[in-house]
Design an enzyme around this catalytic site. Structure first.
Site, short mmCIF file in Angstrom:
data_model
loop_
_atom_site.label_atom_id
_atom_site.label_comp_id
_atom_site.label_asym_id
_atom_site.label_seq_id
_atom_site.Cartn_x
_atom_site.Cartn_y
_atom_site.Cartn_z
CE LYS A 74 9.02 5.01 -1.14
NZ LYS A 74 8.88 4.47 -2.47
CD GLU B 132 -5.25 4.27 5.70
OE1 GLU B 132 -4.35 5.12 5.55
OE2 GLU B 132 -5.92 3.81 4.76
N GLY C 118 6.94 0.78 -2.13
CA GLY C 118 6.33 0.23 -0.92
C GLY C 118 6.08 -1.27 -1.02
NE ARG C 119 3.42 -1.88 -6.81
CZ ARG C 119 3.38 -0.56 -6.97
NH1 ARG C 119 3.12 0.22 -5.93
NH2 ARG C 119 3.60 -0.01 -8.14
CD GLU D 265 -0.13 -0.08 -4.38
OE1 GLU D 265 -1.09 0.06 -3.61
OE2 GLU D 265 1.05 0.01 -3.99
CG HIS E 268 -13.26 -28.40 0.93
ND1 HIS E 268 -14.08 -29.49 0.79
CD2 HIS E 268 -11.99 -28.88 0.99
CE1 HIS E 268 -13.35 -30.59 0.82
NE2 HIS E 268 -12.08 -30.25 0.93
CE LYS F 56 -3.07 6.61 -0.13
NZ LYS F 56 -1.63 6.72 -0.30
O1 F6P Z 1 -2.04 3.42 -0.61
C1 F6P Z 1 -1.09 2.65 -1.21
C2 F6P Z 1 0.27 2.87 -0.65
O2 F6P Z 1 0.80 4.06 -1.11
C3 F6P Z 1 1.14 1.69 -0.98
O3 F6P Z 1 1.76 1.80 -2.19
C4 F6P Z 1 2.06 1.65 0.18
O4 F6P Z 1 2.64 0.39 0.29
C5 F6P Z 1 1.12 1.95 1.31
O5 F6P Z 1 0.25 2.91 0.76
C6 F6P Z 1 1.75 2.42 2.58
O6 F6P Z 1 2.51 3.58 2.42
P1 F6P Z 1 3.57 4.03 3.50
O7 F6P Z 1 4.59 2.98 3.64
O8 F6P Z 1 4.13 5.31 2.98
O9 F6P Z 1 2.83 4.25 4.80
#
Ligand code: F6P
Length: 568
Positions: A213, A219, A273-274, A360, A391, A516
């Site tokens: 987003k 990462e 995002g979620r 979240e 199990h 972060k």
């Molecule tokens: O660290 C959490 C977050 O901000 C989430 O809310 C989001 O889905 C994810 O990181 C990834 O963010 P992006 O789509 O901006 O890479």
């Protein structure tokens, strides 16, 4: 201006608190013997059946919960969401993931502008692009068809698409269209995840979709640079434009990264995002794998629940009922966790996705007005498909802590197996457990029953099950793309209902920021120590000690600037 009263200060909340004592006097064994009560605790919608008769609740509890919904202005809050008002106040954004699956001719406004045409413009672009890739019109730099896709993204840019992909992977309707194709997900910044993703793939036939987003997530961006290097090293830098596309709200950064903006698929800041799986975040990778038509069915399923959520009376409204019952369990009965137990291996990634959607969204400590809360919000969600979970952790659920459970079953298996001589089909065997477990939790087993069974005296307490452990059962008719969309939307809206009742902002996520920013400091230190031999400074004793140990023990990593990719 004074903040409106917290929900815990209202009469319906106080009434429910008092009501807990009545409920504690009852046991599900007795509650379940009232067939009228059980009948009124079953709701059907579009072939789905929700049975919430195994909740530690009576019809009186439900009435009180509806009063609570009134005090929390639930209906008004749902309407404000559908009207595109900026209900995510800390980020000053509307919350319109419902627009992502709205029919083409519908109207959903954000800031007075109908956003549905923008949504469909991107969907049309995805349909066109995915068809060109799938049919071999869009080819790789060396002229080969791009049959494999790696979607890079994390959190909301990963978990939802992974859940849907996993659910579709065994659906005959969907698999027919996925023949010869692979979809993989690269999420973790751990280089092992890079190695796993590229193992066995040829850059010549691989398309990388960078999903972020913000297009700033550390990462995702490192993984994107890593796969850009993987492609460039094999095919030359000019190949990147043919082998990398992007999904983002930040098209400027997409271009800076080196991806042609024509090959970028937009979404908007009114999509959290979620909550983004129905945007290009999910629709692009899934359409590349299964074709747009299958994914459109998934969107239609989600949309059917949106309409139901918006218009059904609370007594018939699946997300509202589930949300209210969750609040009852968490805030009044004091059960902070919830197990999500789909009796379908196809739904194995459902719980991980809902963990993010729920935790979240609702893991907050202050009200939407910033007032510290005197009550806990959010649930601890976890889960595994049945029967695997049985199990593993069900022991605790049966005889340890009380964990309200969501049992999710499917009438028709995606992959039925019948075998001559077996008592039941394999799916019936699975579903025997789906039906047995909720009753085992509700009824338990008494010492008297055990004595009647001649259980030795010293084992009676060990073999006693207290019962009275709540669950809901949701029975889906089948597990096609449409039903998967419905399931997703039910849970998304359930989480919103809980947040609306608790009076929190379910659509921001400030809690992920601190970790972060601390990682940034460590990253700077690691660079300085590795490249310039600088000592570890500015951290507390514990972090400094372990960081120093880590650096000393890995002193053999290359000092010079070089590129090394996994060799798997
Ligand atoms: O660290 C959490 C977050 O901000 C989430 O809310 C989001 O889905 C994810 O990181 C990834 O963010 P992006 O789509 O901006 O890479």
């Amino acid at each position: 201006m004074a903040s409106p009263p917290l929900i815990s200060e209202t009469e319906p909340w106080k009434d429910l608190r008092v009501h807990v004592d009545d409920i504690m006097k009852s046991h599900l064994r007795e509650l379940m013997s009232d067939a009228d009560r059980c009948q009124s605790m079953m709701v059907e919608f579009d072939g789905m059946l929700l049975d919430y008769s195994r909740q530690c609740a009576t019809l009186d509890t439900l009435k009180k919960l509806y009063n609570l919904a009134g005090a929390a202005h639930l209906k008004e809050k749902i309407n404000r969401m559908f009207n595109g008002e900026r209900i995510n106040t800390t980020e000053n954004r509307s919350v319109l993931h419902i627009a992502l699956r709205a029919p083409r001719d519908s109207v959903l406004n954000s800031d007075g502008k109908n956003v549905v045409p923008d949504v469909w413009q991107v969907l049309d672009k995805i349909k066109d692009f995915s068809e060109r890739v799938r049919s071999g019109v869009w080819i790789g730099a060396t002229g080969k068809v791009l049959k494999d896709v790696i979607a890079i993204g994390i959190g909301g840019s990963f978990l939802g698409p992974l859940f849907v992909h996993t659910a579709l992977q065994t659906d005959p309707e969907a698999t027919e269209f996925a023949s010869g194709r692979q979809l993989r997900f690269l999420a973790n910044v751990d280089p092992i995840d890079v190695a796993r993703n590229i193992a066995g793939l040829n850059p010549e036939t691989t398309l990388v979709v960078v999903v972020s987003k913000t297009f700033t997530t550390a990462e995702t961006m490192l993984n994107a640079r890593t796969l850009r290097e993987w492609i460039s090293a094999a095919l030359g830098p000019q190949a990147v434009s043919k082998h990398m596309v992007a999904v983002s709200t930040n098209l400027t950064l997409v271009e800076k990264f080196g991806i042609d903006p024509n090959n970028a698929f937009a979404f908007w800041d009114w999509v959290g995002g979620r909550y983004s799986v129905c945007s290009a975040v999910g629709v692009l990778p899934l359409s590349l794998q299964y074709g747009f038509d299958v994914v459109e069915k998934f969107l239609k399923g989600a949309s059917s629940i949106d309409q139901h959520f918006h218009s059904a009376p609370f007594e018939q409204n699946l997300p509202v009922l589930l949300g209210l019952l969750s609040v009852w369990n968490v805030s009044f009965l004091g059960y902070p966790a919830r197990a999500i137990l789909p009796y379908s291996q196809a739904l194995e990634k459902f719980a991980p996705h809902i963990q993010q959607v729920s935790m979240e969204s609702n893991g907050k400590g202050v009200s939407i007005d910033g007032v510290p809360l005197p009550y806990e919000t959010g649930e601890i969600d976890f889960g595994e498909p049945g029967t695997n979970g049985q199990h593993s952790f069900y022991q605790l659920i049966h005889q340890g802590r009380v964990i309200p459970c969501d049992f999710i079953g499917v009438v028709k298996s995606q992959q039925p197996v019948y075998m001559k001589g077996e008592v039941v089909s394999n799916h019936d065997e699975l579903m025997s457990n789906f039906f047995a477990q909720p009753d085992a939790l509700a009824y338990g087993k008494t010492p008297e029953q055990l004595l009647n069974e001649n259980v030795p005296h010293h084992l009676i307490t060990h073999k006693t099950f207290s019962g009275n452990r709540p669950s809901v059962s949701l029975l889906l008719p089948s597990l096609h793309a449409y039903n998967i969309g419905q399931l997703l939307a039910i849970y998304e809206h359930r989480v919103a209902v809980e947040g609306f009742i608790w009076g929190i902002n379910s659509f921001d996520q400030w809690g992920v920021e601190l970790g972060k920013s601390l990682a940034t400091r460590v990253r700077t230190q690691l660079h300085a120590s590795r490249k310039k031999g600088e000592p570890v400074e500015g951290f507390n004793f514990s972090t400094a000690t372990v960081l120093t140990r880590y650096l000393e023990a890995s002193a053999d990593v290359p000092k010079e600037d070089c590129t090394i990719l996994p060799k798997m």
